[in-house]
Design an enzyme around this catalytic site. Structure first.
Site, PDB file in Angstrom:
ATOM      1  CB  SER A 124      18.783 -23.374   3.484  1.00 27.57           C
ATOM      2  OG  SER A 124      17.675 -23.994   2.905  1.00 27.57           O
ATOM      3  CE1 TYR A 148      22.085 -24.373  -1.005  1.00 24.55           C
ATOM      4  CE2 TYR A 148      19.981 -25.304  -0.329  1.00 24.55           C
ATOM      5  CZ  TYR A 148      20.823 -24.219  -0.448  1.00 24.55           C
ATOM      6  OH  TYR A 148      20.417 -22.995   0.003  1.00 24.55           O
ATOM      7  CE  LYS A 152      23.374 -22.463   1.832  1.00 25.97           C
ATOM      8  NZ  LYS A 152      24.096 -21.193   1.733  1.00 25.97           N
TER       9      LYS A 152
HETATM   10  P1  NAD Z   1      21.901 -16.394  -5.943  1.00 25.88           P
HETATM   11  O1  NAD Z   1      22.476 -17.506  -6.741  1.00 25.88           O
HETATM   12  O2  NAD Z   1      21.026 -15.423  -6.629  1.00 25.88           O
HETATM   13  O3  NAD Z   1      23.063 -15.587  -5.199  1.00 25.88           O
HETATM   14  C1  NAD Z   1      24.267 -16.188  -4.802  1.00 25.88           C
HETATM   15  C2  NAD Z   1      25.393 -15.329  -5.336  1.00 25.88           C
HETATM   16  O4  NAD Z   1      26.650 -15.897  -4.935  1.00 25.88           O
HETATM   17  C3  NAD Z   1      25.406 -15.251  -6.875  1.00 25.88           C
HETATM   18  O5  NAD Z   1      25.451 -13.889  -7.239  1.00 25.88           O
HETATM   19  C4  NAD Z   1      26.677 -15.982  -7.281  1.00 25.88           C
HETATM   20  O6  NAD Z   1      27.268 -15.429  -8.441  1.00 25.88           O
HETATM   21  C5  NAD Z   1      27.553 -15.810  -6.039  1.00 25.88           C
HETATM   22  N1  NAD Z   1      28.567 -16.853  -5.815  1.00 25.88           N
HETATM   23  C6  NAD Z   1      28.386 -18.201  -5.803  1.00 25.88           C
HETATM   24  N2  NAD Z   1      29.551 -18.826  -5.531  1.00 25.88           N
HETATM   25  C7  NAD Z   1      30.493 -17.849  -5.364  1.00 25.88           C
HETATM   26  C8  NAD Z   1      31.877 -17.848  -5.078  1.00 25.88           C
HETATM   27  N3  NAD Z   1      32.563 -18.987  -4.939  1.00 25.88           N
HETATM   28  N4  NAD Z   1      32.519 -16.664  -4.969  1.00 25.88           N
HETATM   29  C9  NAD Z   1      31.847 -15.498  -5.136  1.00 25.88           C
HETATM   30  N5  NAD Z   1      30.538 -15.432  -5.424  1.00 25.88           N
HETATM   31  C10 NAD Z   1      29.865 -16.602  -5.538  1.00 25.88           C
HETATM   32  O7  NAD Z   1      21.145 -17.063  -4.709  1.00 25.88           O
HETATM   33  P2  NAD Z   1      20.150 -16.410  -3.646  1.00 25.88           P
HETATM   34  O8  NAD Z   1      18.809 -16.986  -3.885  1.00 25.88           O
HETATM   35  O9  NAD Z   1      20.345 -14.952  -3.588  1.00 25.88           O
HETATM   36  O10 NAD Z   1      20.706 -17.092  -2.326  1.00 25.88           O
HETATM   37  C11 NAD Z   1      21.677 -16.462  -1.504  1.00 25.88           C
HETATM   38  C12 NAD Z   1      22.076 -17.411  -0.396  1.00 25.88           C
HETATM   39  O11 NAD Z   1      20.925 -17.788   0.341  1.00 25.88           O
HETATM   40  C13 NAD Z   1      22.717 -18.701  -0.893  1.00 25.88           C
HETATM   41  O12 NAD Z   1      23.770 -19.048  -0.018  1.00 25.88           O
HETATM   42  C14 NAD Z   1      21.592 -19.706  -0.800  1.00 25.88           C
HETATM   43  O13 NAD Z   1      22.069 -21.020  -0.595  1.00 25.88           O
HETATM   44  C15 NAD Z   1      20.832 -19.203   0.422  1.00 25.88           C
HETATM   45  N6  NAD Z   1      19.422 -19.596   0.401  1.00 25.88           N
HETATM   46  C16 NAD Z   1      18.655 -19.296  -0.687  1.00 25.88           C
HETATM   47  C17 NAD Z   1      17.325 -19.711  -0.724  1.00 25.88           C
HETATM   48  C18 NAD Z   1      16.476 -19.441  -1.936  1.00 25.88           C
HETATM   49  O14 NAD Z   1      15.466 -20.135  -2.120  1.00 25.88           O
HETATM   50  N7  NAD Z   1      16.781 -18.465  -2.780  1.00 25.88           N
HETATM   51  C19 NAD Z   1      16.772 -20.402   0.372  1.00 25.88           C
HETATM   52  C20 NAD Z   1      17.584 -20.661   1.484  1.00 25.88           C
HETATM   53  C21 NAD Z   1      18.908 -20.243   1.478  1.00 25.88           C
END
Ligand code: NAD
Ligand code: UDP
Length: 336
Positions: A124, A148, A152
């Site tokens: 991120s 958070y 990362k």
């Molecule tokens: P999201 O919460 O929609 O998706 C994450 C998924 O991981 C969820 O479906 C959740 O149920 C699953 N999950 C969490 N912990 C778990 C575990 N221990 N075992 C199995 N499944 C697990 O989030 P997103 O927005 O799709 O983000 C995806 C990734 O991208 C994340 O790692 C997030 O940190 C990173 N990210 C997101 C953003 C954003 O703004 N959306 C920005 C930068 C980075």
């Protein structure tokens, strides 16, 4: 080629599963559904006319994760699974470190045991913290300001160490800026729990009548209109970036780091007026105090991804707003 997508039922994961199936990959998903619904994957299969494997497994449950690798012949992993709410990470940091870091350690162990050593990891822009200069390059100082972001950065460093210790690991660290929008069908999109923290889901929920008005967090930042500037990247463009990353790892093994953003910033006021113009929906808003921890301006230098991955965002702010609104208006209660 079969890709294991951890967190594949989530927002970015579901769009990436769709892109992978469309590109001809086989897909297996591991998700504990802690922040998502299996319905997203049903819709991905409906949209593509292709099937994927779903395993409701928690990355903290190493034995069940191992069983997935025993059953499925996995070639590479795209690792989205993680907790992502900045504010929550400040109040329950141990849960964040345990879930995100321990979950990744388990995944790496099981991958190594099964000779799977290719991983694309969701990092991120939060790893940069408050940037000294914008646009932000990949070699800018790393200084995350909350648990958070630190989880990362820790994972990035663990993966760097893993690659140094054992040749054969191919890893892409993808630093996303602000993922927004939805698939153009309006059938999959972002489905936040409770009141959204992020700007665009908040705007769409005001537009659909679930929330009464948007609070704009500060208009006294050192930006042209005083509101915060971010780099909003369409989630479909972001999903396609993962396929480019898989390809580069196949042709140029090693470890790589890329910013994935649009490469330009929009202020909160520009996003609100862009949304109003594109959708015809009026967004009631008021200026309130700054949100603690927010920074003035954050946008990416995306030249490395353009040059090496041959990737850049194609969908601009109008498409982002139109797609986000289509998803929200077709699904006012998300996947419920
Ligand atoms: P999201 O919460 O929609 O998706 C994450 C998924 O991981 C969820 O479906 C959740 O149920 C699953 N999950 C969490 N912990 C778990 C575990 N221990 N075992 C199995 N499944 C697990 O989030 P997103 O927005 O799709 O983000 C995806 C990734 O991208 C994340 O790692 C997030 O940190 C990173 N990210 C997101 C953003 C954003 O703004 N959306 C920005 C930068 C980075
Ligand atoms: N923002 C806002 N009101 C909201 C949510 C966000 O004014 O209800 C602002 C926030 O201060 C920032 C921008 O919108 O300037 C993007 O915020 P978001 O939480 O979506 O992303 P992040 O700050 O994590 O990059």
């Amino acid at each position: 080629m079969k890709i294991l997508v951890t967190g594949g039922a989530g927002y970015i994961g579901s769009h990436t599963c769709l892109a992978l199936l469309d590109a001809g990959y086989e897909v297996a998903v591991v998700d504990n559904l802690s922040n998502s619904k299996e319905e997203s994957l049903k819709r991905v299969q409906g949209l593509t006319g292709k099937t994927l494997e779903f395993h409701k497994v928690d990355l903290l449950d190493k034995r069940s994760l191992n069983a997935v690798f025993e059953k499925s012949s996995i070639d590479a992993v795209i690792h989205f699974a993680g907790l992502k709410a900045v504010g929550e990470s400040v109040s329950i940091p141990l849960r964040y470190y345990h879930n995100n870091v321990t979950g990744t350690l388990n995944l790496c162990d099981v991958m190594g045991d099964h000779d799977v050593r290719t991983m694309v990891f969701s990092s991120s822009a939060t790893v940069y913290g408050d940037p000294q200069t914008v646009p932000i390059k990949e070699d800018s100082p790393l200084s995350p300001a909350n648990p958070y972001g630190r989880s990362k950065l820790m994972i990035e460093e663990i993966l760097q160490d893993l690659h140094r210790s054992e040749a054969g690991w191919n890893i892409a660290l993808l630093r996303y800026f602000n993922p927004v929008g939805a698939h153009s069908s309006g059938l999959i999109g972002e489905d936040p729990n409770g009141v959204p923290n992020n700007l665009l889901p908040f705007i769409t929920q005001v537009a659909v009548g679930k929330l009464s008005e948007l609070s704009i967090f500060g208009n006294d930042y050192p930006t042209p209109d005083g509101t915060g500037i971010r780099d909003y990247i369409h989630v479909v463009d972001l999903a396609l970036g993962h396929i480019k990353a898989l390809r580069i790892l196949a042709s140029n093994p090693g470890i790589v780091v890329y910013n994935l953003g649009a490469g330009r910033g929009y202020s909160v006021l520009e996003m609100v007026s862009g949304f109003e113009k594109t959708t015809g929906q009026k967004i009631h808003s008021k200026i309130v105090a700054r949100r603690p921890g927010d920074i003035a301006s954050c946008y990416a230098d995306v030249s490395r991804a353009q040059r090496e991955l041959g990737w850049s965002s194609e969908r601009g702010i109008d498409e982002i707003c139109a797609d986000a609104w289509r998803w929200q208006s077709k699904n006012p209660d998300g996947y419920e």
